[in-house]
Design a protein around this motif. Structure first.
Motif, PDB file in Angstrom:
ATOM      1  N   ASP A  79       0.831  -1.206   0.000  1.00 18.27           N
ATOM      2  CA  ASP A  79       0.000   0.000   0.000  1.00 18.27           C
ATOM      3  C   ASP A  79       0.862   1.251   0.000  1.00 18.27           C
ATOM      4  O   ASP A  79       0.619   2.207  -0.749  1.00 18.27           O
ATOM      5  CB  ASP A  79      -0.923   0.010   1.225  1.00 18.27           C
ATOM      6  CG  ASP A  79      -2.190  -0.784   1.003  1.00 18.27           C
ATOM      7  OD1 ASP A  79      -2.649  -0.863  -0.147  1.00 18.27           O
ATOM      8  OD2 ASP A  79      -2.719  -1.327   1.977  1.00 18.27           O
ATOM      9  N   SER A  80       1.860   1.248   0.870  1.00 23.27           N
ATOM     10  CA  SER A  80       2.735   2.412   0.992  1.00 23.27           C
ATOM     11  C   SER A  80       3.467   2.687  -0.323  1.00 23.27           C
ATOM     12  O   SER A  80       3.594   3.837  -0.762  1.00 23.27           O
ATOM     13  CB  SER A  80       3.739   2.183   2.126  1.00 23.27           C
ATOM     14  OG  SER A  80       4.639   3.255   2.233  1.00 23.27           O
ATOM     15  N   LEU A  81       3.935   1.622  -0.983  1.00 23.20           N
ATOM     16  CA  LEU A  81       4.635   1.783  -2.259  1.00 23.20           C
ATOM     17  C   LEU A  81       3.693   2.325  -3.331  1.00 23.20           C
ATOM     18  O   LEU A  81       4.059   3.219  -4.103  1.00 23.20           O
ATOM     19  CB  LEU A  81       5.227   0.442  -2.700  1.00 23.20           C
ATOM     20  CG  LEU A  81       5.939   0.436  -4.048  1.00 23.20           C
ATOM     21  CD1 LEU A  81       7.103   1.421  -4.061  1.00 23.20           C
ATOM     22  CD2 LEU A  81       6.424  -0.968  -4.390  1.00 23.20           C
ATOM     23  N   ALA A  82       2.478   1.793  -3.388  1.00 26.03           N
ATOM     24  CA  ALA A  82       1.506   2.256  -4.385  1.00 26.03           C
ATOM     25  C   ALA A  82       1.162   3.727  -4.172  1.00 26.03           C
ATOM     26  O   ALA A  82       1.010   4.490  -5.136  1.00 26.03           O
ATOM     27  CB  ALA A  82       0.249   1.394  -4.329  1.00 26.03           C
ATOM     28  N   LEU A  83       1.045   4.145  -2.913  1.00 22.56           N
ATOM     29  CA  LEU A  83       0.738   5.545  -2.594  1.00 22.56           C
ATOM     30  C   LEU A  83       1.856   6.476  -3.046  1.00 22.56           C
ATOM     31  O   LEU A  83       1.602   7.583  -3.535  1.00 22.56           O
ATOM     32  CB  LEU A  83       0.508   5.697  -1.090  1.00 22.56           C
ATOM     33  CG  LEU A  83      -0.763   5.061  -0.534  1.00 22.56           C
ATOM     34  CD1 LEU A  83      -0.702   4.970   0.984  1.00 22.56           C
ATOM     35  CD2 LEU A  83      -1.995   5.852  -0.965  1.00 22.56           C
ATOM     36  N   ALA A  84       3.095   6.010  -2.897  1.00 19.00           N
ATOM     37  CA  ALA A  84       4.230   6.839  -3.309  1.00 19.00           C
ATOM     38  C   ALA A  84       4.300   6.938  -4.832  1.00 19.00           C
ATOM     39  O   ALA A  84       4.460   8.034  -5.394  1.00 19.00           O
ATOM     40  CB  ALA A  84       5.526   6.272  -2.751  1.00 19.00           C
ATOM     41  N   CYS A  85       4.177   5.806  -5.508  1.00 18.23           N
ATOM     42  CA  CYS A  85       4.366   5.785  -6.958  1.00 18.23           C
ATOM     43  C   CYS A  85       3.270   6.540  -7.704  1.00 18.23           C
ATOM     44  O   CYS A  85       3.534   7.146  -8.753  1.00 18.23           O
ATOM     45  CB  CYS A  85       4.436   4.341  -7.448  1.00 18.23           C
ATOM     46  SG  CYS A  85       5.927   3.463  -6.911  1.00 18.23           S
ATOM     47  N   VAL A  86       2.038   6.516  -7.198  1.00 23.01           N
ATOM     48  CA  VAL A  86       0.958   7.178  -7.923  1.00 23.01           C
ATOM     49  C   VAL A  86       1.146   8.689  -7.942  1.00 23.01           C
ATOM     50  O   VAL A  86       0.571   9.386  -8.782  1.00 23.01           O
ATOM     51  CB  VAL A  86      -0.413   6.802  -7.310  1.00 23.01           C
ATOM     52  CG1 VAL A  86      -0.686   7.597  -6.023  1.00 23.01           C
ATOM     53  CG2 VAL A  86      -1.543   6.999  -8.318  1.00 23.01           C
ATOM     54  N   LEU A  87       1.982   9.206  -7.043  1.00 20.69           N
ATOM     55  CA  LEU A  87       2.235  10.649  -7.019  1.00 20.69           C
ATOM     56  C   LEU A  87       2.910  11.124  -8.299  1.00 20.69           C
ATOM     57  O   LEU A  87       2.750  12.274  -8.708  1.00 20.69           O
ATOM     58  CB  LEU A  87       3.098  11.018  -5.807  1.00 20.69           C
ATOM     59  CG  LEU A  87       2.444  10.823  -4.441  1.00 20.69           C
ATOM     60  CD1 LEU A  87       3.449  11.079  -3.330  1.00 20.69           C
ATOM     61  CD2 LEU A  87       1.234  11.735  -4.282  1.00 20.69           C
ATOM     62  N   THR A  88       3.683  10.249  -8.935  1.00 24.55           N
ATOM     63  CA  THR A  88       4.340  10.645 -10.185  1.00 24.55           C
ATOM     64  C   THR A  88       3.353  10.684 -11.336  1.00 24.55           C
ATOM     65  O   THR A  88       3.671  11.200 -12.406  1.00 24.55           O
ATOM     66  CB  THR A  88       5.491   9.681 -10.533  1.00 24.55           C
ATOM     67  OG1 THR A  88       4.965   8.370 -10.778  1.00 24.55           O
ATOM     68  CG2 THR A  88       6.491   9.605  -9.391  1.00 24.55           C
ATOM     69  N   GLN A  89       2.159  10.134 -11.121  1.00 26.26           N
ATOM     70  CA  GLN A  89       1.105  10.185 -12.120  1.00 26.26           C
ATOM     71  C   GLN A  89       0.112  11.295 -11.787  1.00 26.26           C
ATOM     72  O   GLN A  89      -0.429  11.954 -12.670  1.00 26.26           O
ATOM     73  CB  GLN A  89       0.382   8.832 -12.182  1.00 26.26           C
ATOM     74  CG  GLN A  89      -0.622   8.693 -13.304  1.00 26.26           C
ATOM     75  CD  GLN A  89      -1.322   7.341 -13.256  1.00 26.26           C
ATOM     76  OE1 GLN A  89      -1.716   6.866 -12.202  1.00 26.26           O
ATOM     77  NE2 GLN A  89      -1.483   6.717 -14.427  1.00 26.26           N
TER      78      GLN A  89
END
Length: 522
Positions: free
Chosen positions: A497-507
């Protein structure tokens, strides 16, 4: 056949805790030379009884499995034996023949060899389980068929044995005290407390983890029972898959006994040409590359169909030359925070982004720099620990799931970190689907990685991250992709969850671009 690379095997063994290492040493059964020879002779004799009961010798691929089952029961090593056989290749038949022979012979041998087999003087107690009652009846009925056959009646009528069938129903009992009981391991079933020397779980790929580990396995506690898991591959991991992987890892140790056995359709076809002809007709009917054929006959786990990712993908994306990065101010990073809920941990993931080189679809390369795991810490302490940890990085944005306690966390961090760009991310199905799809694209394009140096692999944070990513299950609800941990004890998805939350910020957000121009007033 899925294999685990040697380096990972070594790491798994060296990473065990002192308590785990001591437990492993205390439970290993080592036989002296004379005892080992005697046990091997006894196994040979019992294999003759197995062949006599079945009316024909076991096939070459069935014999190692049968011998190990017999050996484990004799020496009482409490092994969990796994057998991954193709459909209709005789895995249940092998188990039925062996169990029937042991039920008849062990009470007799217990009188002759009381030191080794004295605990079977009142019979061998067997529990036959399967996910549903009909499946349990398949294995159970085969065992009963062997015990009631003319060959079994003749063997039991021998004066030295003098045994016979005593009762029949859901529990079949012999006069010697041996019994086999049919039970289901469905998660909603209420299983009465029983005691067994041998626990069988057929079609184990569909068995519920919690039911097996909490309700069934303890039935062999007082007897140090041998457990036998048989089945075929599936789309998801479960107790069967995990037991297979553990057996493969342990088998790499010098002198270790082999507790996992496999036989695909080609092995079965060599022994039984008629079986080979049937399977080849299935190749023409459904195709060799169809899911049905891969699962039933090629023994391929199709984890990518029910799992978010696989162990092979995770291993390929780990950078073994990279250690966890504790400080980074050269370029802006993105951060994902998954706040704790009840038993979960608050996880903070810091991700480096290659802002200067997006691909043709506008996606950036991502690389995890570090994780922060705040387990069992009160919220006031967590706030300051998070701000202290993040002060070591040049932060572009922080993504927080505002569902549950997330909104309170975001509000508090805005006060403690007034200069940080804190992005509140929704928890509705559409919001979650967007970030899971984005993370899935990064994995498929190999545009994400993480530190996997030998020193990093020993860290608890790394091991939890890999385990949770490997356990993550995916489900489509209409157009939405949802990913979550399996519904079993000890399974979490906080790191994912934490990784997905971080990565979606670049989108979700765009990195500000600085334009350089001449000063007309200079």
């Amino acid at each position: 056949m899925e294999l685990v690379d040697d380096e990972y095997l070594d790491e798994e063994l060296t990473d065990e805790t002192e308590t785990e290492r001591q437990a492993r040493l205390d439970t290993e059964v080592e036989l002296d030379e004379l005892t080992a020879e005697f046990v091997a002779m006894l196994v040979d004799k019992l294999m003759v009884v197995v062949d006599t009961l079945s009316g024909h010798p076991l096939y070459h691929y069935q014999r190692p499995f049968a011998r190990r089952l017999i050996e484990s029961v004799i020496i009482g090593d409490g092994a969990t034996i796994t057998a991954l056989f193709s459909r209709q290749s005789g895995k249940s038949e092998t188990v039925a023949n062996v169990v029937a022979a042991l039920m008849i012979m062990l009470p007799v041998l217990a009188r002759i060899y009381p030191d080794l087999l004295g605990h079977f003087k009142e019979g061998l107690w067997v529990g036959a389980f399967a996910p549903v009652d009909d499946q349990a009846d398949t294995l159970f009925s085969r065992i009963v068929s062997r015990l009631t056959s003319e060959r079994a009646v003749e063997i039991m009528a021998e004066p030295e044995i003098n045994d016979a069938l005593k009762g029949k129903g859901r529990t079949v009992t012999l006069r010697s005290g041996s019994l086999v009981r049919r039970q289901t391991c469905h998660p909603r079933a209420i299983i009465e407390g029983r005691t067994y020397h041998l626990i069988l779980i057929d079609e184990c790929q569909g068995a519920d983890d919690r039911m097996v580990n909490k309700s069934i396995a303890p039935m062999g506690a007082s007897t140090n029972a041998t457990m036998v898991f048989t089945g075929t591959p599936s789309y998801e991991k479960g107790v069967f898959y995990k037991a297979i992987q553990l057996n493969k890892r342990l088998a790499s140790r010098r002198g270790a006994r082999c507790n996992h056995f496999e036989a695909d359709w080609k092995a079965a076809a060599k022994a039984n040409p008629r079986y080979g002809k049937y399977v080849k007709k299935e190749i023409l009917r459904v195709g060799e590359d169809s899911d049905e054929f891969k699962l039933s006959f090629r023994l391929m786990w199709l984890l990518e169909k029910g799992m978010f990712t696989t162990r092979e993908v995770l291993d390929s994306l780990g950078d073994k030359s990279m250690e966890a990065v504790k400080y980074w101010h050269q370029t802006p990073v993105v951060v994902g925070i998954d706040p704790a809920r009840k038993q979960d941990s608050t996880i903070v993931t810091v991700v480096w982004v290659d802002w200067d080189r997006p691909d043709e679809f506008g996606m950036y390369e991502h690389r995890i720099l570090n994780w922060l795991d705040l387990e069992g810490m009160d919220w006031e302490s967590q706030y300051y620990r998070i701000t202290e940890f993040l002060s070591n990085y040049n932060i572009f944005a922080i993504g927080i799931d505002v569902g549950g306690v997330g909104d309170a966390v975001a509000s508090r961090l805005k006060v403690l970190m007034p200069r940080a760009n804190i992005v509140e991310l929704g928890s509705m199905a559409g919001d979650q689907s967007k970030r899971w799809k984005h993370l899935n694209q990064l994995l498929e394009r190999r545009m994400i990685g993480w530190p996997a140096h030998a020193k990093t692999r020993r860290l608890r944070t790394y091991r939890r991250f890999v385990q949770q990513m490997e356990d993550l299950q995916v489900e489509f609800k209409g157009p939405n992709m949802m990913a979550e941990a399996p519904n079993e004890t000890g399974a979490f998805d906080d790191y994912a969850d934490s990784l997905a939350l971080a990565c979606v910020l670049t989108q979700e957000t765009q990195m500000p671009v600085m334009e350089v121009a001449n000063n007309p007033f200079y």
